[in-house]
Design an enzyme around this catalytic site. Structure first.
Site, mmCIF file in Angstrom:
data_model
loop_
_atom_site.group_PDB
_atom_site.id
_atom_site.type_symbol
_atom_site.label_atom_id
_atom_site.label_comp_id
_atom_site.label_asym_id
_atom_site.label_seq_id
_atom_site.Cartn_x
_atom_site.Cartn_y
_atom_site.Cartn_z
ATOM 1 N N GLU A 1 5.569 -9.401 5.529
ATOM 2 C CA GLU A 1 5.991 -8.989 4.198
ATOM 3 C C GLU A 1 6.103 -7.468 4.085
ATOM 4 O OE1 GLU A 1 4.708 -12.808 1.616
ATOM 5 O OE2 GLU A 1 3.244 -11.201 1.616
ATOM 6 N N CYS B 1 6.021 -0.230 1.423
ATOM 7 C CA CYS B 1 4.774 -0.571 2.099
ATOM 8 C C CYS B 1 5.134 -1.477 3.283
ATOM 9 C CB CYS B 1 3.853 -1.281 1.105
ATOM 10 S SG CYS B 1 2.310 -1.796 1.850
ATOM 11 N N CYS C 1 -3.571 -10.097 11.083
ATOM 12 C CA CYS C 1 -4.451 -8.974 11.430
ATOM 13 C C CYS C 1 -5.620 -9.515 12.239
ATOM 14 C CB CYS C 1 -4.971 -8.288 10.167
ATOM 15 S SG CYS C 1 -5.850 -6.744 10.520
ATOM 16 N N CYS D 1 -11.751 -7.923 7.789
ATOM 17 C CA CYS D 1 -12.272 -7.359 6.540
ATOM 18 C C CYS D 1 -12.400 -8.508 5.536
ATOM 19 C CB CYS D 1 -11.363 -6.255 6.021
ATOM 20 S SG CYS D 1 -11.147 -4.929 7.231
ATOM 21 N N CYS E 1 -9.890 -9.045 2.310
ATOM 22 C CA CYS E 1 -8.447 -8.891 2.501
ATOM 23 C C CYS E 1 -7.795 -10.225 2.856
ATOM 24 C CB CYS E 1 -8.197 -7.864 3.601
ATOM 25 S SG CYS E 1 -6.445 -7.662 3.977
ATOM 26 N N CYS F 1 -2.083 -4.612 -2.931
ATOM 27 C CA CYS F 1 -2.870 -4.323 -1.727
ATOM 28 C C CYS F 1 -3.736 -5.511 -1.344
ATOM 29 C CB CYS F 1 -3.837 -3.181 -1.974
ATOM 30 S SG CYS F 1 -3.055 -1.668 -2.375
#
Ligand code: SAH
Length: 371
Positions: A102, A115, A122, A126, A129, A345
């Site tokens: 994205e 962005c 990933c 974390c 997230c 975010c």
């Protein structure tokens, strides 16, 4: 029955979006051409928007023929486009392996920020997230990274201009170092998008050795996802901290800040209710950043399905901000944008075939803090 006539072997074409200027010049020299062909090509592709090599009139006929036969200009394609009520646009881009990443465009008064994602999923974990919950598939190629800017600007057309890029989409950019640096070089190249180094920002969770490498080879703005002021809490929220604890992280930040006088590192700090948002945490932040030229960007936590955190209250975020500002650290609160299309975010997920089996592991162990 299988046809006995052999199909001609189709060689994969070389994607010219994979090269920055240096790489493209080396490619042309390898063909016996002059290195300046690189700047000609970059201008045609990124500034003129020409994809048909035959239309590149300042290039010799024979070279045009070679490029047509062996090369291509291939960016990921838009699979889904969403427009949020505040004008934010999110694109899910199809990659050749079937996964989707994205990219988000955030229009603001006088500027437009893209962005950009660096990986499919990933590999870091974390706990707050959404991308992390997806697991990891692979690094994006340079063409898939610069291709996000290329596709987005083409789609936006005259309606809006991309003036800033933040490497804050899916993935940890410093774990895909070479491709991310090649793409950022292109963003800043005068023959490509010509963005100044202040308008290209890389955000990292703190991959310390790669931060030093970056300081040496590529001068862009640096943002660091801090989120906690003690190793104990940061180990939990940003587990790469176990490998590169705060002391080492701060040293790498100080080194980066030496690149220029008055240069600052931006520290991102997600506001998690009852987890990292006490006024003692704010004091800790002031102490931790005493020796680093720093700005702070507080990020209100953006929820996602099965998240085990809540966002701090507005009141607490403002108190936190005031305390930091009064201690002399320039502190801003990131405006949440594109929330109604999950474009804020930490909400980017795309379509990721997890090769790390993270979501299985998480199912077995639970996902960190339970609010
Ligand atoms: N992996 C890089 C790039 C991601 S940038 C990094 O960690 O810096 C995205 C920023 O949003 C990071 O600061 C990240 O920590 C933060 N973030 C992640 N999940 C979030 C959430 N749910 N709400 C608010 N911010 C989040």
């Amino acid at each position: 029955m299988k046809n006995s006539v052999q199909e001609p072997v189709k060689l994969k074409k070389i994607n010219l979006l994979d090269f920055d200027r240096k790489g493209l010049a080396a490619f042309f020299v390898g063909l016996g051409e002059k290195p300046f062909r690189a700047t000609q090509l970059l201008k045609w592709i990124y500034q003129e928007g020409v994809e048909d090599f035959e239309l590149m009139t300042n290039i010799s006929k024979s070279l045009r023929g070679y490029l047509t036969e062996h090369c291509c200009i291939a960016a990921p394609e838009i699979a889904i486009e969403q427009l949020a009520s505040d004008g934010v646009r999110k694109w899910a881009l199809q990659t050749h392996c079937g996964n989707r990443v994205e990219t988000v465009f955030i229009p603001e008064e006088g500027r437009g920020t893209l962005c950009v994602s660096s990986q499919i999923g990933c590999a870091l974990a974390c706990t707050f997230c959404a991308t992390a919950q997806q697991g990891f598939n692979r690094n994006l190629s340079a063409s898939e990274i610069i291709g996000q800017v290329y596709v987005a600007q083409k789609r936006l057309g005259a309606e809006a201009k991309i003036t800033n890029v933040v490497m804050m989409g899916m993935g940890e950019p410093l774990l895909n170092f070479d491709n991310v640096v090649a793409a950022m070089n292109l963003m800043m190249d005068d023959f490509v998008y010509g963005l100044s180094k202040r308008r290209v920002t890389i955000s990292t969770s703190g991959v310390v050795p790669a931060m030093y490498r970056l300081t040496e080879v590529c001068d862009v703005s640096l943002a660091v996802s801090l989120h906690a002021v003690t190793d104990e809490l940061r180990d939990e929220l940003v587990p790469i901290n176990k490998k590169y604890p705060l002391k080492e992280l701060m040293e790498a930040c100080r080194e980066n800040a030496k690149l220029a006088p008055r240069r600052t590192v931006t520290f991102e700090y997600v506001m998690l209710d009852g987890v990292n948002d006490s006024l003692a945490d704010a004091d800790g932040l002031v102490k931790l950043l005493k020796t680093v030229p720093a700005k702070i960007n507080l990020i209100p936590f953006n929820p996602f399905p099965n998240a085990s955190y809540r966002c701090s209250s507005n009141n607490r975020i403002n108190q936190f901000k005031t305390l930091l500002n009064e201690a002399g650290i320039v502190t801003t609160v990131r405006k949440t944008r594109g929330e109604d299309i999950d474009a804020a975010c930490g909400q980017l997920v795309g379509l990721v075939e997890d090769k790390s089996r993270r979501h299985l592991k998480l199912q077995m162990t639970g996902t960190g803090h339970v609010a």
